[in-house]
Design a protein around this motif. Structure first.
Motif, PDB file in Angstrom:
ATOM      1  N   PHE A 103      -0.283   2.113   5.827  1.00 49.53           N
ATOM      2  CA  PHE A 103      -1.135   3.380   5.551  1.00 49.53           C
ATOM      3  C   PHE A 103      -0.469   4.262   4.483  1.00 49.53           C
ATOM      4  CE2 PHE A 103      -3.550   2.857   9.498  1.00 49.53           C
ATOM      5  CZ  PHE A 103      -4.428   3.757   9.490  1.00 49.53           C
ATOM      6  N   THR A 104       0.479   3.911   3.874  1.00 54.40           N
ATOM      7  CA  THR A 104       1.330   4.502   2.821  1.00 54.40           C
ATOM      8  C   THR A 104       1.356   3.799   1.693  1.00 54.40           C
ATOM      9  OG1 THR A 104       3.423   3.868   3.988  1.00 54.40           O
ATOM     10  CG2 THR A 104       2.940   6.105   4.679  1.00 54.40           C
ATOM     11  N   ASP A 105       1.953   4.508   0.646  1.00 50.07           N
ATOM     12  CA  ASP A 105       1.887   4.088  -0.689  1.00 50.07           C
ATOM     13  C   ASP A 105       3.400   4.026  -1.206  1.00 50.07           C
ATOM     14  OD1 ASP A 105       1.613   3.830  -3.431  1.00 50.07           O
ATOM     15  OD2 ASP A 105      -0.549   4.351  -3.324  1.00 50.07           O
ATOM     16  N   GLU A 106       3.834   3.037  -1.783  1.00 49.31           N
ATOM     17  CA  GLU A 106       5.272   3.223  -2.322  1.00 49.31           C
ATOM     18  C   GLU A 106       5.691   4.125  -3.214  1.00 49.31           C
ATOM     19  OE1 GLU A 106       7.798  -0.610  -4.033  1.00 49.31           O
ATOM     20  OE2 GLU A 106       5.832  -0.918  -3.641  1.00 49.31           O
ATOM     21  N   ASN A 107       4.766   4.555  -4.120  1.00 44.76           N
ATOM     22  CA  ASN A 107       4.994   5.651  -4.815  1.00 44.76           C
ATOM     23  C   ASN A 107       4.569   7.076  -4.545  1.00 44.76           C
ATOM     24  OD1 ASN A 107       5.619   3.591  -6.992  1.00 44.76           O
ATOM     25  ND2 ASN A 107       3.212   3.232  -6.735  1.00 44.76           N
ATOM     26  N   ALA A 127      11.993   4.762   5.727  1.00 48.14           N
ATOM     27  CA  ALA A 127      12.946   5.366   4.670  1.00 48.14           C
ATOM     28  C   ALA A 127      13.187   4.025   3.471  1.00 48.14           C
ATOM     29  CB  ALA A 127      13.925   6.109   4.965  1.00 48.14           C
ATOM     30  N   ASN A 128      13.517   3.086   4.200  1.00 45.82           N
ATOM     31  CA  ASN A 128      13.959   1.824   3.362  1.00 45.82           C
ATOM     32  C   ASN A 128      13.111   1.470   2.704  1.00 45.82           C
ATOM     33  OD1 ASN A 128      16.186  -0.341   2.889  1.00 45.82           O
ATOM     34  ND2 ASN A 128      14.380  -1.454   3.413  1.00 45.82           N
ATOM     35  N   TYR A 129      11.652   1.258   3.209  1.00 43.35           N
ATOM     36  CA  TYR A 129      10.485   0.718   2.466  1.00 43.35           C
ATOM     37  C   TYR A 129       9.684   1.614   1.857  1.00 43.35           C
ATOM     38  CZ  TYR A 129      12.266  -3.657   4.901  1.00 43.35           C
ATOM     39  OH  TYR A 129      12.757  -4.563   5.330  1.00 43.35           O
ATOM     40  N   ARG A 130       9.836   2.920   1.971  1.00 46.24           N
ATOM     41  CA  ARG A 130       9.114   3.814   1.084  1.00 46.24           C
ATOM     42  C   ARG A 130      10.011   4.832   0.631  1.00 46.24           C
ATOM     43  NH1 ARG A 130       6.021   0.783   0.921  1.00 46.24           N
ATOM     44  NH2 ARG A 130       4.125   0.646   1.996  1.00 46.24           N
TER      45      ARG A 130
END
Ligand code: GLN
Length: 276
Positions: A103-107, A127-130
């Motif tokens: 559901f989320t985006d890295e940037n 937090a680690n992956y985003r």
């Protein structure tokens, strides 16, 4: 006795995943990673090391979970410290984290709240992956909050992740969030005594007990979440295999596009919805 032999002899005494558990114990005691365990297999194990492994085997044979004995586990390919008094992270819970990552985006920047955080595994993994997410972890237990703080440091997210003590049934943060996640206690009180020894005798009932119908935390969090979420924000829960429709019903009032998602075993495991 050399290290590789210690692993083999230890495995013979264990019953569940014997070789894996024996390797984990020897690696913990001799302070070796997996590669070193192979490379140093012919090194002699000291009397003290053999004694420590023996103590671990005796604890394990009584039913204590391996993760409490060696003091750590893996979740979302990350390492977390584990300790009696705090629920051991489950692979089922990775389904919840994976869904948040979908559901989320890295940037993009997100403010995330993890309620009933335990070890901190859910919020810290997000937090680690985003890398642009800022995460607050809440738990009622002092042991959990102290452990979560150690896990924040272990995973190098101490600039963006903060742990605080909070009794969510009584109070809640006054900040605004984009995402609220929770794997709250959800076992019906009467069912706890029927669970396997590893769980009922070793894991904290505080982290398991969801009240008479198992739904206390879902009702409470679904009730307060709209006050903490920005419009369009996400609420995502881990649930028990038979709670999907009940939790969906609880969320209907303030959330839409509610989905029930299955884990890798095919059981309902996550409910996620968007704030109206
Ligand atoms: N959120 C933590 C976990 O998923 C703890 C859950 C709990 O204590 N019920 O491991």
């Amino acid at each position: 006795m050399v290290i590789s032999q210690l692993v083999r002899e230890t495995a013979k005494r264990l019953s569940e995943n014997p070789l894996f558990e024996a390797e984990q114990m020897v690696m913990a005691v001799c302070n070796l990673d997996r590669t070193e365990l192979v490379l140093k297999g012919r090194n002699e194990a000291s009397e003290e090391e053999k004694e420590k492994v023996n103590d671990m085997v005796l604890r394990r044979l009584k039913g204590e979970p391996l993760q409490y004995i060696i003091g750590e586990c893996e979740f979302m390919s990350l390492k977390f410290y584990t300790e009696r008094g705090v629920l051991i992270p489950r692979s089922d819970t990775e389904t919840l984290v994976e869904k948040i990552l979908d559901f989320t985006d890295e940037n993009k920047e997100y403010k995330v709240l993890d309620i009933c955080t335990g070890t901190g595994c859910i919020g810290i993994s997000i937090a680690n992956y985003r890398k642009k997410a800022e995460v607050k972890l809440l738990d009622i237990s002092d042991i959990a909050i102290n452990l979560a703080k150690r896990n924040i440091i272990l995973n190098n997210v101490n600039d963006r992740v903060f742990a605080e003590k909070e009794d969510i049934l009584k109070d809640y943060p006054k900040d605004k969030y984009d995402i609220i996640v929770s794997n709250p206690p959800y076992i019906e009180s009467d069912v706890i005594d029927t669970l396997q020894v590893e769980v009922k005798d070793y894991e904290p009932h505080l982290a398991l007990d969801g009240g008479k119908d198992g739904l206390i935390f879902y009702r409470r969090i679904a009730d307060i979440a709209p006050k903490m979420l920005n419009v369009g924000g996400i609420l995502a829960f881990e649930i028990g295999y038979n709670q999907g429709s009940k939790v969906l019903e609880i969320m209907k009032k303030s959330f839409y596009n509610i989905q029930i998602i299955k884990d890798l075993c095919g059981n309902d495991r996550v409910v996620i919805g968007i704030r109206r």
